[in-house]
Design a protein around this motif. Structure first.
Motif, PDB file in Angstrom:
ATOM      1  N   PRO A   1     -82.536 -31.508  24.856  1.00  0.00           N
ATOM      2  CA  PRO A   1     -83.232 -32.511  24.056  1.00  0.00           C
ATOM      3  C   PRO A   1     -84.203 -33.297  24.928  1.00  0.00           C
ATOM      4  CG  PRO A   1     -80.859 -32.627  23.686  1.00  0.00           C
ATOM      5  CD  PRO A   1     -81.098 -31.680  24.813  1.00  0.00           C
ATOM      6  N   PRO A   2     -85.281 -33.820  24.324  1.00  0.00           N
ATOM      7  CA  PRO A   2     -86.257 -34.565  25.105  1.00  0.00           C
ATOM      8  C   PRO A   2     -85.608 -35.748  25.824  1.00  0.00           C
ATOM      9  CG  PRO A   2     -87.048 -34.225  22.854  1.00  0.00           C
ATOM     10  CD  PRO A   2     -85.646 -33.733  22.921  1.00  0.00           C
ATOM     11  N   GLY A   3     -85.916 -35.885  27.081  1.00  0.00           N
ATOM     12  CA  GLY A   3     -85.411 -37.010  27.859  1.00  0.00           C
ATOM     13  C   GLY A   3     -84.032 -36.768  28.451  1.00  0.00           C
ATOM     14  N   GLN A   4     -83.424 -35.631  28.185  1.00  0.00           N
ATOM     15  CA  GLN A   4     -82.094 -35.343  28.708  1.00  0.00           C
ATOM     16  C   GLN A   4     -82.129 -34.017  29.444  1.00  0.00           C
ATOM     17  OE1 GLN A   4     -79.271 -35.265  25.563  1.00  0.00           O
ATOM     18  NE2 GLN A   4     -79.526 -37.405  25.030  1.00  0.00           N
ATOM     19  N   SER A   5     -81.364 -33.951  30.509  1.00  0.00           N
ATOM     20  CA  SER A   5     -81.239 -32.676  31.197  1.00  0.00           C
ATOM     21  C   SER A   5     -79.915 -32.050  30.785  1.00  0.00           C
ATOM     22  CB  SER A   5     -81.292 -32.869  32.713  1.00  0.00           C
ATOM     23  OG  SER A   5     -80.185 -33.637  33.135  1.00  0.00           O
ATOM     24  N   GLU A   6     -79.858 -30.757  30.929  1.00  0.00           N
ATOM     25  CA  GLU A   6     -78.658 -30.014  30.560  1.00  0.00           C
ATOM     26  C   GLU A   6     -77.588 -30.231  31.624  1.00  0.00           C
ATOM     27  OE1 GLU A   6     -77.967 -25.376  30.132  1.00  0.00           O
ATOM     28  OE2 GLU A   6     -79.710 -26.145  29.101  1.00  0.00           O
ATOM     29  N   PRO A   7     -76.350 -30.552  31.236  1.00  0.00           N
ATOM     30  CA  PRO A   7     -75.298 -30.747  32.231  1.00  0.00           C
ATOM     31  C   PRO A   7     -75.047 -29.471  33.019  1.00  0.00           C
ATOM     32  CG  PRO A   7     -74.561 -31.447  30.053  1.00  0.00           C
ATOM     33  CD  PRO A   7     -75.886 -30.786  29.889  1.00  0.00           C
ATOM     34  N   PRO A   8     -74.700 -29.596  34.301  1.00  0.00           N
ATOM     35  CA  PRO A   8     -74.441 -28.402  35.085  1.00  0.00           C
ATOM     36  C   PRO A   8     -73.254 -27.625  34.524  1.00  0.00           C
ATOM     37  CG  PRO A   8     -74.175 -30.402  36.410  1.00  0.00           C
ATOM     38  CD  PRO A   8     -74.547 -30.808  35.030  1.00  0.00           C
ATOM     39  N   GLY A   9     -73.389 -26.323  34.495  1.00  0.00           N
ATOM     40  CA  GLY A   9     -72.314 -25.474  34.015  1.00  0.00           C
ATOM     41  C   GLY A   9     -72.226 -25.355  32.515  1.00  0.00           C
ATOM     42  N   SER A  10     -73.142 -25.981  31.768  1.00  0.00           N
ATOM     43  CA  SER A  10     -73.027 -25.942  30.316  1.00  0.00           C
ATOM     44  C   SER A  10     -73.346 -24.551  29.771  1.00  0.00           C
ATOM     45  CB  SER A  10     -73.906 -26.995  29.660  1.00  0.00           C
ATOM     46  OG  SER A  10     -75.261 -26.673  29.798  1.00  0.00           O
ATOM     47  N   ARG A  11     -74.274 -23.859  30.401  1.00  0.00           N
ATOM     48  CA  ARG A  11     -74.579 -22.490  29.956  1.00  0.00           C
ATOM     49  C   ARG A  11     -73.383 -21.579  30.182  1.00  0.00           C
ATOM     50  NH1 ARG A  11     -79.785 -21.464  28.353  1.00  0.00           N
ATOM     51  NH2 ARG A  11     -81.313 -22.954  29.076  1.00  0.00           N
ATOM     52  N   ARG A  12     -72.706 -21.773  31.291  1.00  0.00           N
ATOM     53  CA  ARG A  12     -71.526 -20.965  31.582  1.00  0.00           C
ATOM     54  C   ARG A  12     -70.426 -21.261  30.562  1.00  0.00           C
ATOM     55  NH1 ARG A  12     -70.306 -22.180  36.885  1.00  0.00           N
ATOM     56  NH2 ARG A  12     -71.894 -20.684  37.457  1.00  0.00           N
ATOM     57  N   ALA A  13     -70.219 -22.532  30.236  1.00  0.00           N
ATOM     58  CA  ALA A  13     -69.191 -22.893  29.257  1.00  0.00           C
ATOM     59  C   ALA A  13     -69.544 -22.325  27.884  1.00  0.00           C
ATOM     60  CB  ALA A  13     -69.036 -24.406  29.185  1.00  0.00           C
ATOM     61  N   LEU A  14     -70.817 -22.360  27.512  1.00  0.00           N
ATOM     62  CA  LEU A  14     -71.245 -21.783  26.236  1.00  0.00           C
ATOM     63  C   LEU A  14     -71.008 -20.279  26.235  1.00  0.00           C
ATOM     64  CD1 LEU A  14     -72.685 -21.838  23.486  1.00  0.00           C
ATOM     65  CD2 LEU A  14     -74.850 -21.707  24.728  1.00  0.00           C
ATOM     66  N   THR A  15     -71.380 -19.613  27.306  1.00  0.00           N
ATOM     67  CA  THR A  15     -71.198 -18.163  27.392  1.00  0.00           C
ATOM     68  C   THR A  15     -69.728 -17.783  27.319  1.00  0.00           C
ATOM     69  OG1 THR A  15     -73.202 -17.985  28.725  1.00  0.00           O
ATOM     70  CG2 THR A  15     -71.682 -16.130  28.794  1.00  0.00           C
ATOM     71  N   VAL A  16     -68.895 -18.494  28.055  1.00  0.00           N
ATOM     72  CA  VAL A  16     -67.465 -18.195  28.056  1.00  0.00           C
ATOM     73  C   VAL A  16     -66.868 -18.459  26.674  1.00  0.00           C
ATOM     74  CG1 VAL A  16     -65.237 -18.930  29.003  1.00  0.00           C
ATOM     75  CG2 VAL A  16     -67.154 -18.510  30.530  1.00  0.00           C
ATOM     76  N   SER A  17     -67.268 -19.530  26.022  1.00  0.00           N
ATOM     77  CA  SER A  17     -66.742 -19.833  24.689  1.00  0.00           C
ATOM     78  C   SER A  17     -67.165 -18.784  23.665  1.00  0.00           C
ATOM     79  CB  SER A  17     -67.209 -21.217  24.236  1.00  0.00           C
ATOM     80  OG  SER A  17     -66.613 -22.207  25.022  1.00  0.00           O
ATOM     81  N   VAL A  18     -68.415 -18.379  23.720  1.00  0.00           N
ATOM     82  CA  VAL A  18     -68.891 -17.358  22.789  1.00  0.00           C
ATOM     83  C   VAL A  18     -68.136 -16.053  23.015  1.00  0.00           C
ATOM     84  CG1 VAL A  18     -70.875 -15.903  22.199  1.00  0.00           C
ATOM     85  CG2 VAL A  18     -71.164 -18.368  22.418  1.00  0.00           C
ATOM     86  N   LEU A  19     -68.024 -15.647  24.274  1.00  0.00           N
ATOM     87  CA  LEU A  19     -67.305 -14.403  24.580  1.00  0.00           C
ATOM     88  C   LEU A  19     -65.830 -14.484  24.190  1.00  0.00           C
ATOM     89  CD1 LEU A  19     -68.881 -13.336  27.985  1.00  0.00           C
ATOM     90  CD2 LEU A  19     -69.165 -12.259  25.749  1.00  0.00           C
ATOM     91  N   ALA A  20     -65.199 -15.618  24.452  1.00  0.00           N
ATOM     92  CA  ALA A  20     -63.784 -15.776  24.091  1.00  0.00           C
ATOM     93  C   ALA A  20     -63.585 -15.658  22.589  1.00  0.00           C
ATOM     94  CB  ALA A  20     -63.260 -17.119  24.600  1.00  0.00           C
ATOM     95  N   ALA A  21     -64.451 -16.288  21.820  1.00  0.00           N
ATOM     96  CA  ALA A  21     -64.311 -16.235  20.360  1.00  0.00           C
ATOM     97  C   ALA A  21     -64.576 -14.827  19.835  1.00  0.00           C
ATOM     98  CB  ALA A  21     -65.253 -17.239  19.707  1.00  0.00           C
ATOM     99  N   VAL A  22     -65.620 -14.185  20.335  1.00  0.00           N
ATOM    100  CA  VAL A  22     -65.960 -12.845  19.846  1.00  0.00           C
ATOM    101  C   VAL A  22     -64.897 -11.836  20.255  1.00  0.00           C
ATOM    102  CG1 VAL A  22     -67.625 -10.965  20.056  1.00  0.00           C
ATOM    103  CG2 VAL A  22     -68.429 -13.295  19.704  1.00  0.00           C
ATOM    104  N   VAL A  23     -64.501 -11.848  21.525  1.00  0.00           N
ATOM    105  CA  VAL A  23     -63.493 -10.889  21.999  1.00  0.00           C
ATOM    106  C   VAL A  23     -62.138 -11.173  21.359  1.00  0.00           C
ATOM    107  CG1 VAL A  23     -62.206 -10.153  24.045  1.00  0.00           C
ATOM    108  CG2 VAL A  23     -64.688 -10.353  24.143  1.00  0.00           C
ATOM    109  N   GLY A  24     -61.753 -12.434  21.289  1.00  0.00           N
ATOM    110  CA  GLY A  24     -60.477 -12.783  20.663  1.00  0.00           C
ATOM    111  C   GLY A  24     -60.433 -12.411  19.194  1.00  0.00           C
ATOM    112  N   GLY A  25     -61.514 -12.701  18.468  1.00  0.00           N
ATOM    113  CA  GLY A  25     -61.562 -12.357  17.047  1.00  0.00           C
ATOM    114  C   GLY A  25     -61.565 -10.852  16.825  1.00  0.00           C
TER     115      GLY A  25
END
Length: 186
Positions: free
Chosen positions: A6-30
């Motif tokens: 979002p404008p004026g905010q930087s992405e927290p470190p590791g957020s892409r990794r957490a998103l990737t792991v969450s997406v993979l966990a949900a898809v693989v688990g499901g």
């Protein structure tokens, strides 16, 4: 600053990794839970009238706990939906993932409680726990994750040009009218 933050905010470190792991966990688990619900969880031999031989009836997880298969599909699809949503939409998807993970795990536990095989219901529980974990992580950290850029949004409607293009207009004006969505032949 990343283009998707979002404008004026930087992405927290590791957020892409957490998103990737969450997406993979949900898809693989499901997907794993959906696969396991299609396997035979219980077999029963039924005696029949002579001279017919006994018959073996196989019962799948989908027969025993049909909601677990449906919730597993919701979990797999919800994992992909985490990529396409942001803000409140992502929180709603995360809550749905949490509920779906609980339902899948409950279906596996229900299968373990009966006279069934041990492996398939246990793997169903494991898939449900993965979906549940993805939902909980997305609820806790999902607001800070990157979202798809604005280039994936629907284009804003353009204002119509007031001047009509006539048949004697230069070709460039006709092409411009077509680009605006006007019909230069009218």
């Amino acid at each position: 600053m990343t283009p998707s933050a979002p404008p004026g905010q930087s992405e927290p470190p590791g957020s892409r990794r957490a998103l990737t792991v969450s997406v993979l966990a949900a898809v693989v688990g499901g997907a794993a839970a959906y696969f396991t619900t299609g396997r035979v969880w219980a077999s029963e031999t039924v005696e029949r009238v002579a001279p017919l031989p006994p018959d073996t009836v196989h019962t799948t997880g989908r027969d025993l706990v049909p909601w677990a298969a449906a919730a597993a599909l919701v979990g797999a699809a919800g994992g992909l939906a985490l990529l396409a949503t942001r803000g409140r939409g992502r929180l709603a998807v995360a809550a749905l993932l949490t509920v779906a993970g609980l339902a899948v795990a409950a279906g596996g536990v229900r299968g373990l409680a009966g006279d069934t095989t041990f492996v398939w219901p246990l793997l169903c529980v494991a898939g449900g726990v993965l979906v549940l974990a993805a939902g909980v992580v997305a609820l806790a950290r999902g607001r800070g994750w990157a979202a798809m850029g604005a280039r994936y949004d629907a284009p804003a409607p353009r204002a119509k040009a007031p001047a009509a293009v006539g048949p004697d207009a230069p070709p460039a004006a006709m092409w411009d009218a077509l680009d605006r969505g006007d019909d230069p032949t009218r």
